[in-house]
Design a protein around this motif. Structure first.
Motif, PDB file in Angstrom:
ATOM      1  N   TYR A   1      -1.532  -5.882   3.089  1.00 33.65           N
ATOM      2  CA  TYR A   1      -1.552  -4.424   3.133  1.00 33.65           C
ATOM      3  C   TYR A   1      -0.486  -3.909   4.096  1.00 33.65           C
ATOM      4  O   TYR A   1      -0.759  -3.587   5.245  1.00 33.65           O
ATOM      5  N   LEU A   2       0.742  -3.849   3.631  1.00 34.85           N
ATOM      6  CA  LEU A   2       1.839  -3.146   4.299  1.00 34.85           C
ATOM      7  C   LEU A   2       1.947  -3.419   5.794  1.00 34.85           C
ATOM      8  O   LEU A   2       2.066  -2.492   6.596  1.00 34.85           O
TER       9      LEU A   2
ATOM     10  N   GLN B   1      -5.195  -5.451   1.022  1.00 36.00           N
ATOM     11  CA  GLN B   1      -5.342  -4.118   0.433  1.00 36.00           C
ATOM     12  C   GLN B   1      -6.803  -3.832   0.086  1.00 36.00           C
ATOM     13  O   GLN B   1      -7.297  -2.737   0.345  1.00 36.00           O
TER      14      GLN B   1
ATOM     15  N   ASP C   1      -5.840   4.000  -2.256  1.00 35.31           N
ATOM     16  CA  ASP C   1      -4.552   3.301  -2.331  1.00 35.31           C
ATOM     17  C   ASP C   1      -4.316   2.577  -3.649  1.00 35.31           C
ATOM     18  O   ASP C   1      -3.430   1.724  -3.737  1.00 35.31           O
TER      19      ASP C   1
ATOM     20  N   HIS D   1      -0.795   1.893  -5.055  1.00 28.12           N
ATOM     21  CA  HIS D   1       0.046   0.733  -4.723  1.00 28.12           C
ATOM     22  C   HIS D   1      -0.027  -0.302  -5.842  1.00 28.12           C
ATOM     23  O   HIS D   1       0.879  -1.115  -5.996  1.00 28.12           O
TER      24      HIS D   1
ATOM     25  N   SER E   1       6.353  -0.479  -5.867  1.00 28.13           N
ATOM     26  CA  SER E   1       5.331  -1.228  -5.145  1.00 28.13           C
ATOM     27  C   SER E   1       5.260  -0.849  -3.665  1.00 28.13           C
ATOM     28  O   SER E   1       6.139  -0.189  -3.128  1.00 28.13           O
ATOM     29  N   GLY E   2       4.175  -1.329  -3.023  1.00 32.83           N
ATOM     30  CA  GLY E   2       4.039  -1.169  -1.582  1.00 32.83           C
ATOM     31  C   GLY E   2       5.158  -1.874  -0.832  1.00 32.83           C
ATOM     32  O   GLY E   2       5.592  -1.418   0.222  1.00 32.83           O
TER      33      GLY E   2
ATOM     34  N   ASN F   1       6.990   5.331  -2.417  1.00 30.39           N
ATOM     35  CA  ASN F   1       6.436   4.997  -3.729  1.00 30.39           C
ATOM     36  C   ASN F   1       5.482   6.062  -4.263  1.00 30.39           C
ATOM     37  O   ASN F   1       4.934   5.906  -5.340  1.00 30.39           O
TER      38      ASN F   1
ATOM     39  N   HIS G   1       2.544   6.687  -3.795  1.00 28.57           N
ATOM     40  CA  HIS G   1       1.328   6.033  -4.284  1.00 28.57           C
ATOM     41  C   HIS G   1       0.145   6.979  -4.351  1.00 28.57           C
ATOM     42  O   HIS G   1      -0.747   6.791  -5.169  1.00 28.57           O
TER      43      HIS G   1
ATOM     44  N   THR H   1       5.745   4.128   7.603  1.00 30.45           N
ATOM     45  CA  THR H   1       5.580   4.767   6.299  1.00 30.45           C
ATOM     46  C   THR H   1       5.631   6.287   6.422  1.00 30.45           C
ATOM     47  O   THR H   1       6.129   6.961   5.521  1.00 30.45           O
TER      48      THR H   1
END
Length: 187
Positions: A23-24, A30, A58, A61, A67-68, A77, A79, A128
């Protein structure tokens, strides 16, 4: 992903298959992140639609065209919008989709209006934020605050930030299946 499956089966498949992805830059997957957000919502006594929004905030994503990983490489993105549009296509009501759509805007809003909020963001969330437009201007913040789902989006955003605890024990996706089925069926 099989779109012919009922909506909740599609979501269950996504959580099982893509949910294990990183998760990022956060210390959770995620799926862990989204399940923790839903657990925060349930613990707060939120209405079912807002619990669902927390659980699904989320999914963009997973469903968006970018994509993430690309978000972390500097491309927004969107999202939140991709996820909200996709959930609407599955039959979820606005009370679910609009807080999802607005949860990124809510981060930008909170960074603009709440002293100290920015300082509580994780390193990945700060990054982000910069890709997603940074804190809102006073004019943007005023417009956001007037929106129908702004309060729900801000509440969801707070759960989003809190949902990054490694090894947190929370209910799994199956726990939310009846709630999701009722909402997707218009209940």
């Amino acid at each position: 992903m099989n779109q012919a499956l009922p909506a909740v089966d599609v979501l269950a498949q996504m959580f099982a298959e893509q949910g294990g992805n990183e998760y990022l830059g956060e210390p959770v997957t995620q799926a862990e992140h989204m399940l923790q957000a839903a657990a925060c919502a349930r613990a707060a006594g939120a209405p079912d639609a807002l619990i669902a929004a927390a659980l699904l905030h989320d999914v963009g994503h997973f469903t968006g065209p970018i994509s993430g990983a690309e978000l972390m490489a500097g491309t927004d993105n969107r999202h939140s919008h991709a996820g909200a549009d996709w959930l609407a296509g599955l039959g979820f009501p606005e009370a679910v989709t609009e807080p999802v759509r607005l949860h990124v805007a809510a981060k930008r809003y909170l960074c603009a209006v709440e002293p100290g909020y920015f300082d509580r963001l994780s390193e990945a969330s700060v990054y982000t934020l910069s890709v997603q437009g940074g804190p809102m201007s006073p004019q943007e913040a005023a417009r956001f605050a007037e929106g129908r789902y702004a309060e729900d989006a801000v509440t969801l955003r707070r759960w989003d930030e809190a949902a990054k605890e490694p090894d947190a024990l929370v209910p799994d996706f199956a726990h939310y299946r009846p709630l999701l089925e009722a909402l997707a069926a218009g209940g």
